[in-house]
Design a protein around this motif. Structure first.
Motif, PDB file in Angstrom:
ATOM      1  N   GLY A 254       0.728  -1.155  -0.068  1.00  0.00           N
ATOM      2  CA  GLY A 254      -0.011  -0.166   0.138  1.00  0.00           C
ATOM      3  C   GLY A 254       0.898   1.306  -0.080  1.00  0.00           C
ATOM      4  N   CYS A 255       0.384   2.518   0.381  1.00  0.00           N
ATOM      5  CA  CYS A 255       1.026   3.724   0.346  1.00  0.00           C
ATOM      6  C   CYS A 255       0.205   4.626   1.225  1.00  0.00           C
ATOM      7  N   ASP A 256       1.021   5.574   1.795  1.00  0.00           N
ATOM      8  CA  ASP A 256       0.140   6.553   2.562  1.00  0.00           C
ATOM      9  C   ASP A 256       0.124   7.807   2.008  1.00  0.00           C
ATOM     10  N   LEU A 257       0.632   8.047   0.935  1.00  0.00           N
ATOM     11  CA  LEU A 257       0.413   9.227   0.154  1.00  0.00           C
ATOM     12  C   LEU A 257      -0.788   9.718  -0.460  1.00  0.00           C
ATOM     13  N   GLY A 258      -1.572   8.665  -0.682  1.00  0.00           N
ATOM     14  CA  GLY A 258      -2.906   9.062  -1.163  1.00  0.00           C
ATOM     15  C   GLY A 258      -3.290   9.832  -2.270  1.00  0.00           C
ATOM     16  N   CYS A 259      -2.279   9.812  -3.371  1.00  0.00           N
ATOM     17  CA  CYS A 259      -2.417  10.437  -4.889  1.00  0.00           C
ATOM     18  C   CYS A 259      -3.979  10.078  -5.172  1.00  0.00           C
ATOM     19  N   SER A 260      -4.569  10.864  -5.890  1.00  0.00           N
ATOM     20  CA  SER A 260      -6.182  10.848  -6.037  1.00  0.00           C
ATOM     21  C   SER A 260      -6.294   9.644  -7.232  1.00  0.00           C
ATOM     22  N   PHE A 261      -5.383   9.554  -7.936  1.00  0.00           N
ATOM     23  CA  PHE A 261      -5.516   8.829  -9.213  1.00  0.00           C
ATOM     24  C   PHE A 261      -4.970   7.315  -9.143  1.00  0.00           C
ATOM     25  N   CYS A 262      -4.730   6.866  -7.640  1.00  0.00           N
ATOM     26  CA  CYS A 262      -3.856   5.708  -7.458  1.00  0.00           C
ATOM     27  C   CYS A 262      -4.471   4.569  -6.749  1.00  0.00           C
ATOM     28  N   ALA A 263      -4.694   3.607  -7.171  1.00  0.00           N
ATOM     29  CA  ALA A 263      -5.314   2.596  -6.479  1.00  0.00           C
ATOM     30  C   ALA A 263      -4.548   2.019  -5.343  1.00  0.00           C
ATOM     31  N   THR A 264      -3.453   1.862  -5.273  1.00  0.00           N
ATOM     32  CA  THR A 264      -2.509   1.645  -4.010  1.00  0.00           C
ATOM     33  C   THR A 264      -2.723   2.542  -2.921  1.00  0.00           C
ATOM     34  N   GLY A 265      -2.756   3.887  -3.285  1.00  0.00           N
ATOM     35  CA  GLY A 265      -3.051   4.737  -1.991  1.00  0.00           C
ATOM     36  C   GLY A 265      -4.355   4.815  -1.413  1.00  0.00           C
ATOM     37  N   MET A 266      -5.315   3.814  -1.846  1.00  0.00           N
ATOM     38  CA  MET A 266      -6.785   3.873  -1.487  1.00  0.00           C
ATOM     39  C   MET A 266      -6.987   3.431   0.307  1.00  0.00           C
TER      40      MET A 266
ATOM     41  N   MET B 206       8.548   1.488  -9.821  1.00  0.00           N
ATOM     42  CA  MET B 206       7.386   2.329 -10.017  1.00  0.00           C
ATOM     43  C   MET B 206       6.203   1.625  -9.690  1.00  0.00           C
ATOM     44  N   GLY B 207       6.262   0.660  -8.887  1.00  0.00           N
ATOM     45  CA  GLY B 207       4.915  -0.337  -8.610  1.00  0.00           C
ATOM     46  C   GLY B 207       4.214   0.366  -7.245  1.00  0.00           C
ATOM     47  N   MET B 208       3.913  -0.422  -6.323  1.00  0.00           N
ATOM     48  CA  MET B 208       3.240  -0.051  -5.353  1.00  0.00           C
ATOM     49  C   MET B 208       4.106   0.643  -4.364  1.00  0.00           C
ATOM     50  N   GLY B 209       3.894   1.651  -3.793  1.00  0.00           N
ATOM     51  CA  GLY B 209       4.504   2.406  -2.625  1.00  0.00           C
ATOM     52  C   GLY B 209       5.612   3.482  -3.048  1.00  0.00           C
ATOM     53  N   GLU B 210       5.876   4.585  -2.270  1.00  0.00           N
ATOM     54  CA  GLU B 210       6.953   5.207  -2.647  1.00  0.00           C
ATOM     55  C   GLU B 210       8.405   4.988  -2.078  1.00  0.00           C
ATOM     56  N   PRO B 211       9.321   4.566  -2.977  1.00  0.00           N
ATOM     57  CA  PRO B 211      10.714   4.115  -2.746  1.00  0.00           C
ATOM     58  C   PRO B 211      11.432   4.865  -1.824  1.00  0.00           C
TER      59      PRO B 211
ATOM     60  N   THR C  95      10.045   8.699  -7.900  1.00  0.00           N
ATOM     61  CA  THR C  95       9.342   9.084  -6.695  1.00  0.00           C
ATOM     62  C   THR C  95       8.245  10.382  -7.037  1.00  0.00           C
ATOM     63  N   VAL C  96       7.474  10.529  -6.097  1.00  0.00           N
ATOM     64  CA  VAL C  96       6.679  11.842  -6.070  1.00  0.00           C
ATOM     65  C   VAL C  96       7.378  13.035  -5.617  1.00  0.00           C
ATOM     66  N   GLY C  97       8.717  12.855  -5.112  1.00  0.00           N
ATOM     67  CA  GLY C  97       9.462  14.178  -4.842  1.00  0.00           C
ATOM     68  C   GLY C  97       9.379  14.162  -3.516  1.00  0.00           C
TER      69      GLY C  97
ATOM     70  N   ALA D 144      -2.096  -0.707 -13.982  1.00  0.00           N
ATOM     71  CA  ALA D 144      -1.689   0.338 -12.942  1.00  0.00           C
ATOM     72  C   ALA D 144      -1.543   0.030 -11.746  1.00  0.00           C
ATOM     73  N   CYS D 145      -0.623   0.570 -10.827  1.00  0.00           N
ATOM     74  CA  CYS D 145      -0.275   0.138  -9.749  1.00  0.00           C
ATOM     75  C   CYS D 145      -1.289  -0.116  -8.703  1.00  0.00           C
ATOM     76  N   GLY D 146      -1.244  -1.304  -7.995  1.00  0.00           N
ATOM     77  CA  GLY D 146      -2.154  -1.636  -7.118  1.00  0.00           C
ATOM     78  C   GLY D 146      -3.640  -2.083  -7.437  1.00  0.00           C
TER      79      GLY D 146
HETATM   80  S1  SF4 Z   1       1.803   4.475  -4.719  1.00  0.00           S
HETATM   81 FE1  SF4 Z   1       2.535   6.241  -5.773  1.00  0.00          FE
HETATM   82  S2  SF4 Z   1       1.061   7.250  -6.915  1.00  0.00           S
HETATM   83 FE2  SF4 Z   1       0.014   5.526  -5.420  1.00  0.00          FE
HETATM   84  S3  SF4 Z   1      -0.509   6.779  -3.723  1.00  0.00           S
HETATM   85 FE3  SF4 Z   1       1.572   6.080  -3.426  1.00  0.00          FE
HETATM   86  S4  SF4 Z   1       3.167   7.773  -4.246  1.00  0.00           S
HETATM   87 FE4  SF4 Z   1       1.119   8.154  -4.990  1.00  0.00          FE
END
Ligand code: SF4
Length: 349
Positions: free
Chosen positions: A111-123, A160-165, A196-198, A336-338
């Motif tokens: 998963g991922c904590d960053l919650g980008c609005s277009f991303c399934a992983t962050g849900m 570039m898969g699930m999560g923020e490296p 990375t998202v930066g 697409a990731c997730g």
């Molecule tokens: S996996 Fe990447 S795109 Fe998805 S919420 Fe995390 S940082 Fe954003």
């Protein structure tokens, strides 16, 4: 119990020597595991019996259990793995061309904590970081799949898969050292890209640690207000802060940076948006990838129409910004990731 795939060769040598085995045995074991893709100690023919028993008793050789493979019509293959604690992550194998060369797209977090609005992983947020062994094992399992199916060569690795490296930096760093090391997969630094998202402080650290590994940054808008809507992390690290860190990164590495730009219909795909992007990348050495957004169930963004993507690209061409439209691969396998993990969870609910 040691997790084999998070050890580099000198760490393995130290463990062997501490247990009264010869140092050179680590070369032989690395060769079995990473060149011959053999992890069963019993099959490592040139090792003495005592060492085989030591390996069997003290090393966890595999970290991922394959749950599902989904192959797309375009050759993209998606793998869903179960980890030893029952969590699940994905890896995507993407064909590069007709030359039997492949790219593996790795996950770094559950998963991922960053919650980008277009991303399934962050849900669902981030459940945990992957260990270095779980990251390395994705490359190992994919290499094995390629070898067993006579597909060709694993040429590139992208994070570039699930999560923020950069939010799992220590394990990213360790896994990169192993993937890249002599005697392991020998995938050259220049064939590896981390996306990375930066995460600003880590961009500089990464430049210092890995000046030959590629860096891609997901920008998706040259306008801070819009970017914050898409990516809440922009409130912490905005476009100005990212640009300053990328300039420092470039000073350290002299490497051109890839800018990822997701094309979302009626949100960031107008000529105004192209101008904002061009303003932002001014005086940086970058290459822009325009990526048609993948539709994700439960999220309301729509992919930009082809015509608008072409217009956007033409604008960048005109002002001499290097740009390409990256084809979206594996849409029929939810690449697409997730997305595959999400589908499985829905199916099991
Ligand atoms: S996996 Fe990447 S795109 Fe998805 S919420 Fe995390 S940082 Fe954003």
């Amino acid at each position: 119990m040691y997790s084999f795939k998070e050890l580099n060769k000198s760490e393995l040598t130290d463990i062997l020597v501490d247990n009264s085995f010869s140092a050179f045995r680590s070369d032989q074991i690395f060769n079995w595991v990473y060149n011959n893709l053999v992890i069963e100690p019993d099959l490592m023919k040139n090792l003495p019996g005592g060492l085989l028993k030591f390996l069997t008793d003290n090393f966890l050789m595999e970290n991922l259990n394959l749950i599902k493979i989904k192959a797309s019509n375009d050759g993209t293959t998606k793998f869903l793995w179960e980890l030893t604690d029952g969590e699940r992550v994905e890896t995507v194998l993407i064909p590069q061309s007709k030359e039997e060369k492949y790219t593996a797209c790795l996950s770094v977090q559950v998963g991922c904590d960053l919650g980008c609005s277009f991303c399934a992983t962050g849900m669902d947020g981030c459940k945990r970081n992957l260990t270095a062994a779980e990251i390395v094992d994705q490359v190992w399992q994919i290499s094995k799949y390629i070898a067993e199916n006579n597909l060709g060569e694993l040429r590139n690795v992208v994070f570039m898969g699930m999560g923020e490296p950069f939010l799992n930096y220590d394990n990213l760093k360790k896994s990169l050292e192993i993937i890249n090391s002599e005697g392991a997969f020998q995938i050259g630094s220049r064939r590896i890209t981390v996306s990375t998202v930066g995460i600003v402080p880590k961009i500089r650290e990464f430049g210092r640690d890995f000046d030959q590994v590629g860096l891609a940054v997901s920008i998706h808008s040259g306008d801070n207000e819009k970017r914050s809507k898409l990516m809440p992390v922009n409130k912490k690290y905005d476009l100005n802060a990212i640009k300053a860190s990328l300039k420092d990164y470039y000073k350290l590495t002299s490497r051109r940076i890839t800018i990822e730009y997701l094309m979302i219909a009626d949100f960031n795909d107008s000529i105004y948006d192209a101008k904002k992007l061009v303003e932002w990348i001014e005086d940086m050495n970058v290459f822009v990838n325009l990526i048609p957004a993948n539709p994700v169930a439960g999220l309301d963004h729509k992919p930009s129409p082809k015509q608008r993507i072409n217009k956007f690209k033409n604008y960048l061409d005109k002002v001499n910004v290097p740009v390409q439209i990256r084809t979206s691969m594996g849409e029929d396998v939810t690449a697409a990731c997730g997305q595959l993990r999400l589908k499985e969870e829905e199916a099991n609910a």
